[in-house]
Scaffold this motif. Sequence first.
Motif, PDB file in Angstrom:
ATOM      1  N   ARG A  87      -6.566 -72.458   5.803  1.00 29.18           N
ATOM      2  CA  ARG A  87      -6.087 -71.279   5.073  1.00 29.18           C
ATOM      3  C   ARG A  87      -7.181 -70.269   4.775  1.00 29.18           C
ATOM      4  N   ILE A  88      -8.385 -70.587   5.169  1.00 26.97           N
ATOM      5  CA  ILE A  88      -9.540 -69.815   4.720  1.00 26.97           C
ATOM      6  C   ILE A  88      -9.703 -68.473   5.427  1.00 26.97           C
ATOM      7  N   GLY A  89      -9.144 -68.352   6.629  1.00 27.72           N
ATOM      8  CA  GLY A  89      -9.325 -67.127   7.401  1.00 27.72           C
ATOM      9  C   GLY A  89     -10.131 -67.385   8.665  1.00 27.72           C
ATOM     10  N   SER A  90     -10.646 -66.319   9.228  1.00 27.68           N
ATOM     11  CA  SER A  90     -11.387 -66.416  10.490  1.00 27.68           C
ATOM     12  C   SER A  90     -12.795 -65.872  10.320  1.00 27.68           C
ATOM     13  N   ALA A  91     -13.631 -66.146  11.332  1.00 24.51           N
ATOM     14  CA  ALA A  91     -15.014 -65.664  11.309  1.00 24.51           C
ATOM     15  C   ALA A  91     -15.042 -64.152  11.131  1.00 24.51           C
ATOM     16  N   GLY A  92     -15.936 -63.692  10.253  1.00 22.38           N
ATOM     17  CA  GLY A  92     -16.067 -62.271   9.982  1.00 22.38           C
ATOM     18  C   GLY A  92     -15.279 -61.796   8.772  1.00 22.38           C
ATOM     19  N   GLU A  93     -14.333 -62.614   8.299  1.00 21.79           N
ATOM     20  CA  GLU A  93     -13.536 -62.226   7.141  1.00 21.79           C
ATOM     21  C   GLU A  93     -14.232 -62.619   5.839  1.00 21.79           C
ATOM     22  N   ARG A  94     -13.904 -61.878   4.786  1.00 20.13           N
ATOM     23  CA  ARG A  94     -14.474 -62.195   3.472  1.00 20.13           C
ATOM     24  C   ARG A  94     -13.732 -63.376   2.862  1.00 20.13           C
ATOM     25  N   VAL A  95     -14.457 -64.175   2.088  1.00 19.76           N
ATOM     26  CA  VAL A  95     -13.850 -65.342   1.457  1.00 19.76           C
ATOM     27  C   VAL A  95     -14.541 -65.618   0.130  1.00 19.76           C
ATOM     28  N   THR A  96     -13.797 -66.190  -0.794  1.00 18.99           N
ATOM     29  CA  THR A  96     -14.349 -66.646  -2.067  1.00 18.99           C
ATOM     30  C   THR A  96     -13.994 -68.111  -2.231  1.00 18.99           C
ATOM     31  N   LEU A  97     -15.000 -68.934  -2.466  1.00 15.62           N
ATOM     32  CA  LEU A  97     -14.769 -70.365  -2.651  1.00 15.62           C
ATOM     33  C   LEU A  97     -15.324 -70.822  -3.997  1.00 15.62           C
ATOM     34  N   PHE A  98     -14.549 -71.638  -4.693  1.00 18.65           N
ATOM     35  CA  PHE A  98     -15.057 -72.344  -5.867  1.00 18.65           C
ATOM     36  C   PHE A  98     -15.889 -73.513  -5.344  1.00 18.65           C
ATOM     37  N   ILE A  99     -17.035 -73.710  -5.932  1.00 22.71           N
ATOM     38  CA  ILE A  99     -18.007 -74.668  -5.394  1.00 22.71           C
ATOM     39  C   ILE A  99     -18.293 -75.798  -6.384  1.00 22.71           C
ATOM     40  N   GLU A 100     -18.365 -77.004  -5.847  1.00 26.53           N
ATOM     41  CA  GLU A 100     -18.866 -78.156  -6.589  1.00 26.53           C
ATOM     42  C   GLU A 100     -20.142 -78.595  -5.887  1.00 26.53           C
ATOM     43  N   THR A 101     -21.247 -78.634  -6.633  1.00 24.23           N
ATOM     44  CA  THR A 101     -22.554 -78.941  -6.054  1.00 24.23           C
ATOM     45  C   THR A 101     -22.936 -80.383  -6.327  1.00 24.23           C
ATOM     46  N   TYR A 102     -23.275 -81.107  -5.267  1.00 24.77           N
ATOM     47  CA  TYR A 102     -23.744 -82.487  -5.402  1.00 24.77           C
ATOM     48  C   TYR A 102     -25.226 -82.536  -5.052  1.00 24.77           C
ATOM     49  N   VAL A 103     -26.000 -83.045  -5.967  1.00 29.09           N
ATOM     50  CA  VAL A 103     -27.435 -83.183  -5.742  1.00 29.09           C
ATOM     51  C   VAL A 103     -27.793 -84.660  -5.732  1.00 29.09           C
ATOM     52  N   ARG A 104     -28.341 -85.122  -4.642  1.00 25.93           N
ATOM     53  CA  ARG A 104     -28.804 -86.496  -4.507  1.00 25.93           C
ATOM     54  C   ARG A 104     -30.287 -86.493  -4.192  1.00 25.93           C
ATOM     55  N   GLU A 105     -30.911 -87.653  -4.209  1.00 19.70           N
ATOM     56  CA  GLU A 105     -32.344 -87.731  -3.932  1.00 19.70           C
ATOM     57  C   GLU A 105     -32.690 -87.166  -2.556  1.00 19.70           C
ATOM     58  N   ASP A 106     -31.796 -87.408  -1.593  1.00 15.28           N
ATOM     59  CA  ASP A 106     -32.108 -87.024  -0.216  1.00 15.28           C
ATOM     60  C   ASP A 106     -31.245 -85.884   0.319  1.00 15.28           C
ATOM     61  N   GLN A 107     -30.396 -85.274  -0.533  1.00 17.42           N
ATOM     62  CA  GLN A 107     -29.563 -84.193  -0.024  1.00 17.42           C
ATOM     63  C   GLN A 107     -28.984 -83.334  -1.141  1.00 17.42           C
ATOM     64  N   LEU A 108     -28.626 -82.115  -0.752  1.00 13.43           N
ATOM     65  CA  LEU A 108     -27.899 -81.205  -1.635  1.00 13.43           C
ATOM     66  C   LEU A 108     -26.661 -80.779  -0.851  1.00 13.43           C
ATOM     67  N   LYS A 109     -25.488 -80.989  -1.395  1.00 12.96           N
ATOM     68  CA  LYS A 109     -24.255 -80.768  -0.655  1.00 12.96           C
ATOM     69  C   LYS A 109     -23.304 -79.908  -1.470  1.00 12.96           C
ATOM     70  N   LEU A 110     -22.681 -78.938  -0.810  1.00 12.43           N
ATOM     71  CA  LEU A 110     -21.717 -78.065  -1.462  1.00 12.43           C
ATOM     72  C   LEU A 110     -20.310 -78.378  -0.962  1.00 12.43           C
ATOM     73  N   PHE A 111     -19.363 -78.444  -1.887  1.00 12.23           N
ATOM     74  CA  PHE A 111     -17.958 -78.639  -1.540  1.00 12.23           C
ATOM     75  C   PHE A 111     -17.200 -77.395  -1.989  1.00 12.23           C
ATOM     76  N   GLY A 112     -16.368 -76.857  -1.086  1.00 11.19           N
ATOM     77  CA  GLY A 112     -15.697 -75.593  -1.371  1.00 11.19           C
ATOM     78  C   GLY A 112     -14.190 -75.725  -1.502  1.00 11.19           C
ATOM     79  N   PHE A 113     -13.620 -74.898  -2.401  1.00 14.80           N
ATOM     80  CA  PHE A 113     -12.180 -74.941  -2.685  1.00 14.80           C
ATOM     81  C   PHE A 113     -11.659 -73.526  -2.901  1.00 14.80           C
ATOM     82  N   LEU A 114     -10.427 -73.281  -2.458  1.00 17.25           N
ATOM     83  CA  LEU A 114      -9.843 -71.954  -2.619  1.00 17.25           C
ATOM     84  C   LEU A 114      -9.410 -71.690  -4.048  1.00 17.25           C
ATOM     85  N   THR A 115      -9.129 -72.759  -4.811  1.00 14.60           N
ATOM     86  CA  THR A 115      -8.703 -72.594  -6.200  1.00 14.60           C
ATOM     87  C   THR A 115      -9.511 -73.515  -7.117  1.00 14.60           C
TER      88      THR A 115
END
Length: 205
Positions: A37-65
């Motif tokens: 549902r996010i759209g196509s390359a080149g289009e604008r988007v807004t995502l709500f983000i949940e950030t996970y920080v671990r010793e060996d990685q930083l990971k972002l999870f995105g949501f439309l709402t």
Amino acid sequence: MIGKLKGLIDEIGDDHVLIDVQGVCYVAYCSARTLSRIGSAGERVTLFIETYVREDQLKLFGFLTALEREWFLLLQSVQGVGSKVALAVLSTLPPADLANAIALQDKAAVSRAPGVGPKVAIRILTELKNKAPAFAGEAGTTIGLKQEIGEGVASAPVADAVSALTNLGYSRDQAANAVAAALKNGGEDADSARLIRLGLKELSR
């Protein structure tokens, strides 16, 4: 801590999207439903983000709402459910449908998600049944009734009406939604015949 990203879609992968925010590209992992549902390359988007920080990685999870993000966190409060399984559940069931499944204790619906076996599905239903109404979004008004139906404690007219509608071929969720609307229109003291009649009228719309 990143709470929201606004930018251009640079690339969409199997389980993530690359978002260009003023020249800096962020990788956000998303549910299949969000990616579709996010759209196509080149289009604008807004995502709500949940950030996970671990010793060996930083990971972002995105949501439309924000509601989808809340469910992502809520699912992970269940034993045996991590980020991968939570995304799989949200790929299969949008928040309103997930709230309905929990209220109705519908193990089959939750088990459709990849990686969710019967034991995990039961844990999700059991551990979240008292939390579902608060996270149901627009469906919250009917969740209380659906919980009564799922737990087998609904009034006889309600239970009979839901049973009658499911016997006619409607899903339990459709029947519960229709009976909830029928109760609102027909009153709390409506008998099963009136609830069935009003429920069928609701389903025919």
